[in-house]
Design a protein around this motif. Structure first.
Motif, PDB file in Angstrom:
ATOM      1  N   ALA A   1       0.832  -1.206   0.000  1.00  0.00           N
ATOM      2  CA  ALA A   1       0.000   0.000   0.000  1.00  0.00           C
ATOM      3  C   ALA A   1       0.866   1.256   0.000  1.00  0.00           C
ATOM      4  O   ALA A   1       0.622   2.201  -0.754  1.00  0.00           O
ATOM      5  CB  ALA A   1      -0.934  -0.009   1.213  1.00  0.00           C
ATOM      6  N   GLY A   2       1.894   1.277   0.850  1.00  0.00           N
ATOM      7  CA  GLY A   2       2.762   2.445   0.945  1.00  0.00           C
ATOM      8  C   GLY A   2       3.566   2.711  -0.313  1.00  0.00           C
ATOM      9  O   GLY A   2       3.878   3.864  -0.625  1.00  0.00           O
ATOM     10  N   ALA A   3       3.897   1.643  -1.037  1.00  0.00           N
ATOM     11  CA  ALA A   3       4.694   1.808  -2.257  1.00  0.00           C
ATOM     12  C   ALA A   3       3.839   2.249  -3.444  1.00  0.00           C
ATOM     13  O   ALA A   3       4.185   3.207  -4.148  1.00  0.00           O
ATOM     14  CB  ALA A   3       5.406   0.496  -2.591  1.00  0.00           C
ATOM     15  N   VAL A   4       2.721   1.577  -3.666  1.00  0.00           N
ATOM     16  CA  VAL A   4       1.959   1.800  -4.896  1.00  0.00           C
ATOM     17  C   VAL A   4       1.180   3.108  -4.857  1.00  0.00           C
ATOM     18  O   VAL A   4       0.940   3.734  -5.889  1.00  0.00           O
ATOM     19  CB  VAL A   4       1.035   0.601  -5.192  1.00  0.00           C
ATOM     20  N   LYS A   5       0.818   3.577  -3.659  1.00  0.00           N
ATOM     21  CA  LYS A   5       0.063   4.843  -3.605  1.00  0.00           C
ATOM     22  C   LYS A   5       0.876   5.988  -4.207  1.00  0.00           C
ATOM     23  O   LYS A   5       0.298   6.954  -4.737  1.00  0.00           O
ATOM     24  CB  LYS A   5      -0.363   5.140  -2.168  1.00  0.00           C
TER      25      LYS A   5
ATOM     26  N   GLY B   1      -3.732   1.928   3.523  1.00  0.00           N
ATOM     27  CA  GLY B   1      -4.269   1.866   2.179  1.00  0.00           C
ATOM     28  C   GLY B   1      -4.974   3.149   1.793  1.00  0.00           C
ATOM     29  O   GLY B   1      -4.367   4.098   1.295  1.00  0.00           O
ATOM     30  N   MET B   2      -6.279   3.198   2.042  1.00  0.00           N
ATOM     31  CA  MET B   2      -7.072   4.372   1.672  1.00  0.00           C
ATOM     32  C   MET B   2      -6.561   5.651   2.331  1.00  0.00           C
ATOM     33  O   MET B   2      -6.492   6.707   1.703  1.00  0.00           O
ATOM     34  CB  MET B   2      -8.538   4.143   2.035  1.00  0.00           C
ATOM     35  N   GLY B   3      -6.188   5.585   3.605  1.00  0.00           N
ATOM     36  CA  GLY B   3      -5.746   6.789   4.299  1.00  0.00           C
ATOM     37  C   GLY B   3      -4.541   7.426   3.647  1.00  0.00           C
ATOM     38  O   GLY B   3      -4.524   8.637   3.362  1.00  0.00           O
ATOM     39  N   ASP B   4      -3.518   6.631   3.396  1.00  0.00           N
ATOM     40  CA  ASP B   4      -2.298   7.153   2.785  1.00  0.00           C
ATOM     41  C   ASP B   4      -2.546   7.576   1.342  1.00  0.00           C
ATOM     42  O   ASP B   4      -2.007   8.576   0.864  1.00  0.00           O
ATOM     43  CB  ASP B   4      -1.210   6.075   2.854  1.00  0.00           C
ATOM     44  N   LEU B   5      -3.371   6.818   0.639  1.00  0.00           N
ATOM     45  CA  LEU B   5      -3.658   7.129  -0.763  1.00  0.00           C
ATOM     46  C   LEU B   5      -4.337   8.487  -0.898  1.00  0.00           C
ATOM     47  O   LEU B   5      -3.949   9.308  -1.730  1.00  0.00           O
ATOM     48  CB  LEU B   5      -4.538   6.028  -1.364  1.00  0.00           C
TER      49      LEU B   5
ATOM     50  N   ARG C   1      -6.975  -8.122   2.706  1.00  0.00           N
ATOM     51  CA  ARG C   1      -7.820  -7.148   2.025  1.00  0.00           C
ATOM     52  C   ARG C   1      -8.193  -5.969   2.928  1.00  0.00           C
ATOM     53  O   ARG C   1      -8.236  -4.821   2.489  1.00  0.00           O
ATOM     54  CB  ARG C   1      -9.083  -7.839   1.494  1.00  0.00           C
ATOM     55  N   ASP C   2      -8.445  -6.229   4.215  1.00  0.00           N
ATOM     56  CA  ASP C   2      -8.882  -5.142   5.089  1.00  0.00           C
ATOM     57  C   ASP C   2      -7.787  -4.099   5.310  1.00  0.00           C
ATOM     58  O   ASP C   2      -8.078  -2.942   5.637  1.00  0.00           O
ATOM     59  CB  ASP C   2      -9.402  -5.672   6.424  1.00  0.00           C
ATOM     60  N   THR C   3      -6.528  -4.467   5.120  1.00  0.00           N
ATOM     61  CA  THR C   3      -5.429  -3.510   5.258  1.00  0.00           C
ATOM     62  C   THR C   3      -5.591  -2.340   4.288  1.00  0.00           C
ATOM     63  O   THR C   3      -5.302  -1.190   4.621  1.00  0.00           O
ATOM     64  CB  THR C   3      -4.077  -4.200   5.009  1.00  0.00           C
ATOM     65  N   PHE C   4      -6.085  -2.628   3.084  1.00  0.00           N
ATOM     66  CA  PHE C   4      -6.146  -1.614   2.035  1.00  0.00           C
ATOM     67  C   PHE C   4      -7.321  -0.654   2.217  1.00  0.00           C
ATOM     68  O   PHE C   4      -7.357   0.397   1.585  1.00  0.00           O
ATOM     69  CB  PHE C   4      -6.175  -2.301   0.671  1.00  0.00           C
ATOM     70  N   ALA C   5      -8.251  -1.002   3.104  1.00  0.00           N
ATOM     71  CA  ALA C   5      -9.339  -0.085   3.432  1.00  0.00           C
ATOM     72  C   ALA C   5      -8.990   0.794   4.628  1.00  0.00           C
ATOM     73  O   ALA C   5      -9.775   1.662   5.009  1.00  0.00           O
ATOM     74  CB  ALA C   5     -10.618  -0.875   3.729  1.00  0.00           C
ATOM     75  N   GLY C   6      -7.801   0.586   5.219  1.00  0.00           N
ATOM     76  CA  GLY C   6      -7.422   1.291   6.433  1.00  0.00           C
ATOM     77  C   GLY C   6      -6.431   2.412   6.188  1.00  0.00           C
ATOM     78  O   GLY C   6      -6.282   2.931   5.074  1.00  0.00           O
ATOM     79  N   LEU C   7      -5.707   2.783   7.248  1.00  0.00           N
ATOM     80  CA  LEU C   7      -4.785   3.917   7.193  1.00  0.00           C
ATOM     81  C   LEU C   7      -3.662   3.724   6.182  1.00  0.00           C
ATOM     82  O   LEU C   7      -3.276   4.665   5.480  1.00  0.00           O
ATOM     83  CB  LEU C   7      -4.183   4.154   8.581  1.00  0.00           C
TER      84      LEU C   7
END
Length: 329
Positions: free
Chosen positions: A185-189, A239-243, A231-237
């Motif tokens: 999540a941190g890389a691709v955002k 994932g979505m938060g950082d994005l 999957r739930d990681t990407f809906a959290g800080l």
């Protein structure tokens, strides 16, 4: 008092040294250049990155990696993703203490996550490596504005230890055992943020940027789950938060680089205008190659690669993205 060594005195490393000191730690910040270390020691400033902002008295500095390691209860790594391996290989092995990575990216050539590089090149056991991610715009954190982040490690015990380092009054830290998900999540955002910035630079509106952010999150989730993330990681800080933060804030280097591309600059001129490392440029190709090997479709990422690596025109790439055929969401 916990003694922590922060390795990397750029804007994020210096800001996080402040966070750790505000949380009660005694911090030694390692800088590559002695003049930077000297300014931090004597004036409590890192003017190249944080201007006139004063650092806490508990933040010291050195340009000697051996001195930084000496007596450290923990290591915090804030070295750019693409130079992480070479930097670690130039140092002695990391001391046998917990290690927290602040770096977001995927290594070109190996497509390795940062925690894997730390294990391979730094000699650290996987079970003592953790990663931090979330909406981490360093300019806001330096101003001590409230925010939240996630610390992930293979064990909840290590994640909790690392989270206690980050107990500054303005930073709420959550824990996770999904290292893969948090790192992906941190890389691709950063890659998606370039696309969103470019769309804004081209004059497109909020509908376009919201669409790119949402579909970008779908790309991140597909890749992360395929690699073993939850999957739930990407809906959290992480994932979505950082994005959202990285795609929408003018403080985001990747967003600013995208804006410059949208205004018509080529990638070299855009990078020069930003003036600091925008990790999404180097990460894009590594992410695209990783996705291709796994058979994961990532059209926004591929479009960014076309622009930053193959000199495609950003307006043509945006048109191609919007012209894709009808398909289920």
């Amino acid at each position: 008092m916990t003694r922590l060594a922060v390795l990397g005195a750029g804007s994020w490393g210096t800001t996080f040294a402040q966070v750790l000191a505000d949380g009660g730690a005694d911090v030694t910040l390692w800088a590559r250049r002695e003049e930077v270390a000297c300014e931090i020691r004597e004036a409590h400033r890192n003017s190249a990155y944080l201007g006139d902002r004063l650092l806490p008295d508990a933040v010291g500095a050195t340009s000697s990696i051996e001195e930084a390691f000496d007596g450290a209860d923990g290591i915090v790594l804030a070295v750019p993703a693409q130079s992480m391996r070479a930097t670690l290989e130039s140092w002695p092995a990391l001391p046998p203490v917990p290690v927290l990575s602040l770096t977001k990216g995927i290594e070109r050539g190996t497509d390795s996550r940062i925690s894997r590089i730390i294990a391979e090149a730094g000699g650290a056991e996987t079970e003592r490596i953790g990663v931090l991610s979330g909406p981490n715009l360093s300019g806001e954190i330096a101003e001590r504005r409230p925010c939240a982040s996630v610390v992930a490690a293979d064990s909840e015990e290590l994640a909790s230890v690392l989270a206690t380092w980050c107990e500054a009054p303005y930073l709420r830290t959550y824990t996770s055992t999904d290292v893969v998900g948090v790192e992906i999540a941190g890389a691709v955002k950063n890659v998606i943020a370039i696309a969103v910035g470019a769309a804004t630079g081209l004059g497109h509106g909020h509908n376009t940027t919201a669409s790119l952010i949402t579909r970008g999150l779908a790309e991140i989730t597909r890749l992360g789950v395929a690699l073993g993330g939850r999957r739930d990681t990407f809906a959290g800080l992480a994932g979505m938060g950082d994005l959202v933060a990285t795609c929408s804030s003018p403080l985001s280097r990747n967003h600013r680089l995208g804006l410059a591309l949208g205004r018509g600059l080529d990638v070299r001129a855009a990078a020069a205008e930003v003036g600091q490392t925008a990790e999404g440029v180097a990460t894009a190709r590594a992410v695209s190659e990783l996705a291709a090997r796994l058979g994961i479709e990532m059209p926004i990422t591929d479009a960014v690669v076309d622009v930053v690596d193959h000199d495609a025109r950003i307006d043509e790439v945006t048109t191609a993205l919007l012209a894709r055929g009808v398909r289920p969401e």
